[in-house]
Enzyme design. Structure first.
Site, PDB file in Angstrom:
ATOM      1  N   GLY A 169       0.847  -1.198   0.000  1.00  0.00           N
ATOM      2  CA  GLY A 169       0.000   0.000   0.000  1.00  0.00           C
ATOM      3  C   GLY A 169       0.874   1.237   0.000  1.00  0.00           C
ATOM      4  N   GLY A 170       0.315   2.315   0.525  1.00  0.00           N
ATOM      5  CA  GLY A 170       1.037   3.587   0.565  1.00  0.00           C
ATOM      6  C   GLY A 170       2.325   3.496   1.362  1.00  0.00           C
ATOM      7  N   GLY A 404      26.347  11.667 -28.802  1.00  0.00           N
ATOM      8  CA  GLY A 404      25.834  12.352 -27.619  1.00  0.00           C
ATOM      9  C   GLY A 404      26.296  11.671 -26.346  1.00  0.00           C
ATOM     10  CB  ALA A 405      26.858   8.125 -25.514  1.00  0.00           C
TER      11      ALA A 405
HETATM   12  C1  HXC Z   1      -3.705  -4.051  12.423  1.00  0.00           C
HETATM   13  C2  HXC Z   1      -2.720  -5.955  11.669  1.00  0.00           C
HETATM   14  C3  HXC Z   1      -2.530  -5.377  10.400  1.00  0.00           C
HETATM   15  C4  HXC Z   1      -2.970  -4.054  10.211  1.00  0.00           C
HETATM   16  C5  HXC Z   1      -1.724  -7.334  10.352  1.00  0.00           C
HETATM   17  N1  HXC Z   1      -2.209  -7.178  11.572  1.00  0.00           N
HETATM   18  N2  HXC Z   1      -1.915  -6.262   9.607  1.00  0.00           N
HETATM   19  N3  HXC Z   1      -3.294  -5.286  12.663  1.00  0.00           N
HETATM   20  N4  HXC Z   1      -3.542  -3.418  11.246  1.00  0.00           N
HETATM   21  N5  HXC Z   1      -2.798  -3.426   9.048  1.00  0.00           N
HETATM   22  C6  HXC Z   1      -2.172  -8.123  12.675  1.00  0.00           C
HETATM   23  C7  HXC Z   1      -3.071  -9.332  12.464  1.00  0.00           C
HETATM   24  O1  HXC Z   1      -4.357  -9.039  12.925  1.00  0.00           O
HETATM   25  C8  HXC Z   1      -2.357 -10.363  13.315  1.00  0.00           C
HETATM   26  O2  HXC Z   1      -2.688 -10.115  14.663  1.00  0.00           O
HETATM   27  C9  HXC Z   1      -0.913 -10.019  13.158  1.00  0.00           C
HETATM   28  O3  HXC Z   1      -0.874  -8.670  12.714  1.00  0.00           O
HETATM   29  C10 HXC Z   1      -0.227 -10.864  12.143  1.00  0.00           C
HETATM   30  O4  HXC Z   1      -1.011 -10.867  10.960  1.00  0.00           O
HETATM   31  P1  HXC Z   1      -1.312 -12.219  10.181  1.00  0.00           P
HETATM   32  O5  HXC Z   1      -2.343 -11.904   9.175  1.00  0.00           O
HETATM   33  O6  HXC Z   1      -1.622 -13.316  11.156  1.00  0.00           O
HETATM   34  O7  HXC Z   1       0.101 -12.519   9.537  1.00  0.00           O
HETATM   35  P2  HXC Z   1       0.434 -13.072   8.093  1.00  0.00           P
HETATM   36  O8  HXC Z   1      -0.406 -14.264   7.801  1.00  0.00           O
HETATM   37  O9  HXC Z   1       1.905 -13.229   8.081  1.00  0.00           O
HETATM   38  O10 HXC Z   1      -0.004 -11.933   7.098  1.00  0.00           O
HETATM   39  C11 HXC Z   1       0.638 -10.668   7.090  1.00  0.00           C
HETATM   40  C12 HXC Z   1      -0.123  -9.665   6.204  1.00  0.00           C
HETATM   41  C13 HXC Z   1      -1.619  -9.645   6.595  1.00  0.00           C
HETATM   42  C14 HXC Z   1       0.021 -10.094   4.758  1.00  0.00           C
HETATM   43  C15 HXC Z   1       0.553  -8.320   6.382  1.00  0.00           C
HETATM   44  O11 HXC Z   1      -1.699  -9.477   8.002  1.00  0.00           O
HETATM   45  C16 HXC Z   1      -2.346  -8.535   5.936  1.00  0.00           C
HETATM   46  O12 HXC Z   1      -2.726  -8.676   4.794  1.00  0.00           O
HETATM   47  N6  HXC Z   1      -2.604  -7.495   6.717  1.00  0.00           N
HETATM   48  C17 HXC Z   1      -3.387  -6.364   6.244  1.00  0.00           C
HETATM   49  C18 HXC Z   1      -2.596  -5.580   5.248  1.00  0.00           C
HETATM   50  C19 HXC Z   1      -3.337  -4.358   4.813  1.00  0.00           C
HETATM   51  O13 HXC Z   1      -4.282  -4.446   4.046  1.00  0.00           O
HETATM   52  N7  HXC Z   1      -2.944  -3.234   5.387  1.00  0.00           N
HETATM   53  C20 HXC Z   1      -3.477  -1.985   5.047  1.00  0.00           C
HETATM   54  C21 HXC Z   1      -2.798  -1.617   3.735  1.00  0.00           C
HETATM   55  S1  HXC Z   1      -3.227  -0.037   3.225  1.00  0.00           S
HETATM   56  P3  HXC Z   1      -2.647 -11.259  15.778  1.00  0.00           P
HETATM   57  O14 HXC Z   1      -3.236 -10.614  16.975  1.00  0.00           O
HETATM   58  O15 HXC Z   1      -3.461 -12.388  15.239  1.00  0.00           O
HETATM   59  O16 HXC Z   1      -1.225 -11.628  15.948  1.00  0.00           O
HETATM   60  C22 HXC Z   1      -2.090   0.855   3.900  1.00  0.00           C
HETATM   61  C23 HXC Z   1      -2.250   2.256   3.561  1.00  0.00           C
HETATM   62  C24 HXC Z   1      -1.065   3.021   3.899  1.00  0.00           C
HETATM   63  O17 HXC Z   1      -1.235   0.438   4.551  1.00  0.00           O
HETATM   64  C25 HXC Z   1      -1.330   4.377   3.358  1.00  0.00           C
HETATM   65  C26 HXC Z   1      -0.194   5.277   3.545  1.00  0.00           C
HETATM   66  C27 HXC Z   1      -0.498   6.556   2.854  1.00  0.00           C
END
Ligand code: HXC
Length: 510
Positions: A169-170, A404-405
């Site tokens: 993501g971002g 040019g290079a």
């Molecule tokens: C809160 C989160 C989290 C998040 C993971 N966790 N991502 N908690 N916010 N964004 C927590 C899970 O609930 C879990 O908690 C622990 O972290 C581990 O995650 P798992 O899913 O069990 O691990 P894994 O299977 O290794 O998968 C990792 C992952 C997946 C691929 C990162 O967790 C995932 O897809 N997370 C969401 C990613 C996402 O969509 N993020 C937002 C993106 S947008 P527990 O308690 O069970 O240990 C963004 C915008 C940024 O980031 C913008 C900036 C401008």
């Protein structure tokens, strides 16, 4: 009193455990180190000083007030690498998946600002699920604060990103604005949208590894500068890189003790360039033979291999090297190599690192894909980067410097300080065959005549002396003496002072 001290230790123990032993074990089972272990490997033993160990998030949504982990998923502070100060932050995947909350962002911002204020590099280790979902826009605001600090720190202190898990993501835009990105093979990935969204929107089926793994970003997209087998190797390589860099833009690069003779002659270089001008040779051999102890730290080794970029030391001082590689695409310039080298030249110039340019370039790569892809604009990036650079610039033309290079590759005309050529250099508008085919089109039916014309052109232009007569080449040097000539040239330029006219900032063709 004893109880208070014990309480501090007890609190520290809790914080050090991050998201708990179960999650630490799961991190290890994936072949990954924890956030704290990474810092231990990165920094000199016992040098780490932590900030904000007890900082806690302020979120009360989704029952988060009952779910606290001191430190809030990122370990921050400073320490040393071979005795030189660096700031560091390391995201802790065991705490809410290393996700970024408002307070997590505040911790990162604090070390970013301290790095700029105190003039030391900042190293960020990413292992995060992105924005903390429970915090919504507060988390997005936190990201933006980190981005803004990245922008302000750019060109002031070196910024290095190490991707050691998810970065999606971002979130990718913070590393993207830093100077170097390192990744770990098979355990890190970066993408703006993941495979599921890609499938929905474009109907493409792709794995996370294919979409944003280390191989993709080091060989296809050029987002990352290097990839390593595991966390340990990546962190050791960051230590090596930091050794080459100045702490900030007001300091000179470090001078290290060296164990190599400045006047070391390399007779093998006298025969490096093959008799046949179309036969390739390995420019890396020249780089390693010029460098102190043969040590070349290559940047973007797997991308645009027709140009080489990286750091060496000469007489113990860091020098950035840009070199055409005749082994790939005959060393021509194209879109990718121009972008790669331009970014490297700008980094060197921003941080006062002198630039050595080794030239064997037959010109820009022709073709519709290059023209449609904007080779004019991308090639101009390299031209612009060399033209604006005020650091010491030493150039050695080993063979071809066509068209040019020739101008682009740190020529005298772009304020090159020392422009050397080997006797094998050919400095001309183009190669003999191409030139004759244009000048003597009417004689093309007569191969003997054409061969004569080619020989005549080669005699007149395929040498460094025409350029030397005009002073565009300062000296034609013996290949075997290149190291001593280049070392002496850089030594003589240590006091160089050159300033560009005042401006708010330039407008490089992006
Ligand atoms: C809160 C989160 C989290 C998040 C993971 N966790 N991502 N908690 N916010 N964004 C927590 C899970 O609930 C879990 O908690 C622990 O972290 C581990 O995650 P798992 O899913 O069990 O691990 P894994 O299977 O290794 O998968 C990792 C992952 C997946 C691929 C990162 O967790 C995932 O897809 N997370 C969401 C990613 C996402 O969509 N993020 C937002 C993106 S947008 P527990 O308690 O069970 O240990 C963004 C915008 C940024 O980031 C913008 C900036 C401008």
């Amino acid at each position: 009193m004893q109880t208070i001290l014990q309480e501090l230790e007890a609190r520290r123990d809790v914080a050090r455990l991050g998201g708990g032993q179960r999650r630490i074990d799961s991190q290890h089972a994936k072949g990954k180190l924890t956030a704290r272990e990474r810092i231990e490997v990165l920094l000199d033993e016992g040098s780490f000083e932590e900030f904000d160990m007890f900082k806690a998030h302020r979120c009360t949504e989704f029952g988060m007030e009952k779910n606290q982990h001191p430190g809030d998923g990122v370990v921050t502070g400073w320490g040393t690498i071979n005795g030189r100060m660096v700031y560091v932050y390391s995201q802790d995947f065991t705490v809410f998946g290393g996700s970024l909350s408002e307070t997590h962002a505040e911790k990162i911002c604090k070390v970013q600002k301290m790095a700029v204020r105190n003039g030391a590099p900042i190293i960020g280790i990413s292992d995060s699920g992105g924005a903390r979902i429970q915090e919504g826009v507060a988390s997005l605001a936190g990201y933006a604060d980190v981005f803004q600090n990245n922008v302000l720190a750019s060109g002031v202190v070196p910024q290095i990103s190490v991707i050691m898990g998810p970065c999606a993501g971002g979130a990718v835009y913070s590393p993207a604005m830093t100077d170097f990105i390192f990744m770990v093979r098979d355990s890190s990935y970066m993408f703006v949208t993941g495979p599921d969204v890609v499938k929905t929107v474009t109907n493409e089926q792709v794995t996370a590894e294919e979409l944003g793994g280390a191989k993709t970003h080091t060989s296809k997209s050029s987002v990352a500068d290097a990839a390593f087998e595991n966390d340990m190797e990546a962190l050791m390589e960051v230590r090596r890189l930091v050794d080459f860099l100045p702490l900030n833009n007001r300091e000179k690069p470090p001078v290290r003790p060296f164990f190599d003779e400045v006047s070391r002659a390399e007779s093998s270089l006298d025969s490096l360039v093959p008799e046949n001008p179309n036969t390739p040779y390995d420019m890396k051999e020249l780089i390693t033979k010029l460098a102190d102890e043969g040590d070349f730290y290559e940047i973007q080794a797997d991308y645009a291999k027709n140009i080489l970029t990286g750091f060496v030391r000469m007489e113990g001082s860091t020098v950035g090297v840009v070199a055409n590689q005749p082994m790939v695409l005959a060393g021509c310039l194209d879109i990718d190599s121009s972008r790669k080298a331009a970014r490297f030249v700008r980094f060197c110039d921003a941080f006062e690192i002198p630039i050595l340019t080794l030239v064997d370039v037959p010109g820009f790569l022709p073709g519709t894909s290059q023209e449609y892809g904007g080779v004019i604009k991308h090639g101009a990036k390299l031209l612009f980067a060399y033209g604006e650079a005020t650091v010491p610039k030493v150039t050695v033309i080993t063979r071809k410097a066509y068209g040019g290079a020739y101008d682009v590759m740190s020529s005298k005309h772009l304020r090159g300080d020392f422009n050397y050529a080997w006797p094998t250099a050919e400095i001309a508008v183009m190669g003999a065959k191409g030139a004759v085919e244009i000048l003597y089109r009417s004689e093309l039916g007569d191969p003997e005549k054409i061969a004569e014309r080619v020989a005549d052109y080669e005699k007149r232009f395929a040498n460094p002396f025409v350029a030397a007569e005009r002073g565009f080449i300062d000296e034609v040097i013996m290949p075997k003496n290149t190291r001593v000539r280049v070392c002496r040239a850089f030594a003589s330029l240590r006091g160089k002072k050159l300033e560009n006219p005042w401006k708010k900032h330039d407008n490089i063709p992006l």
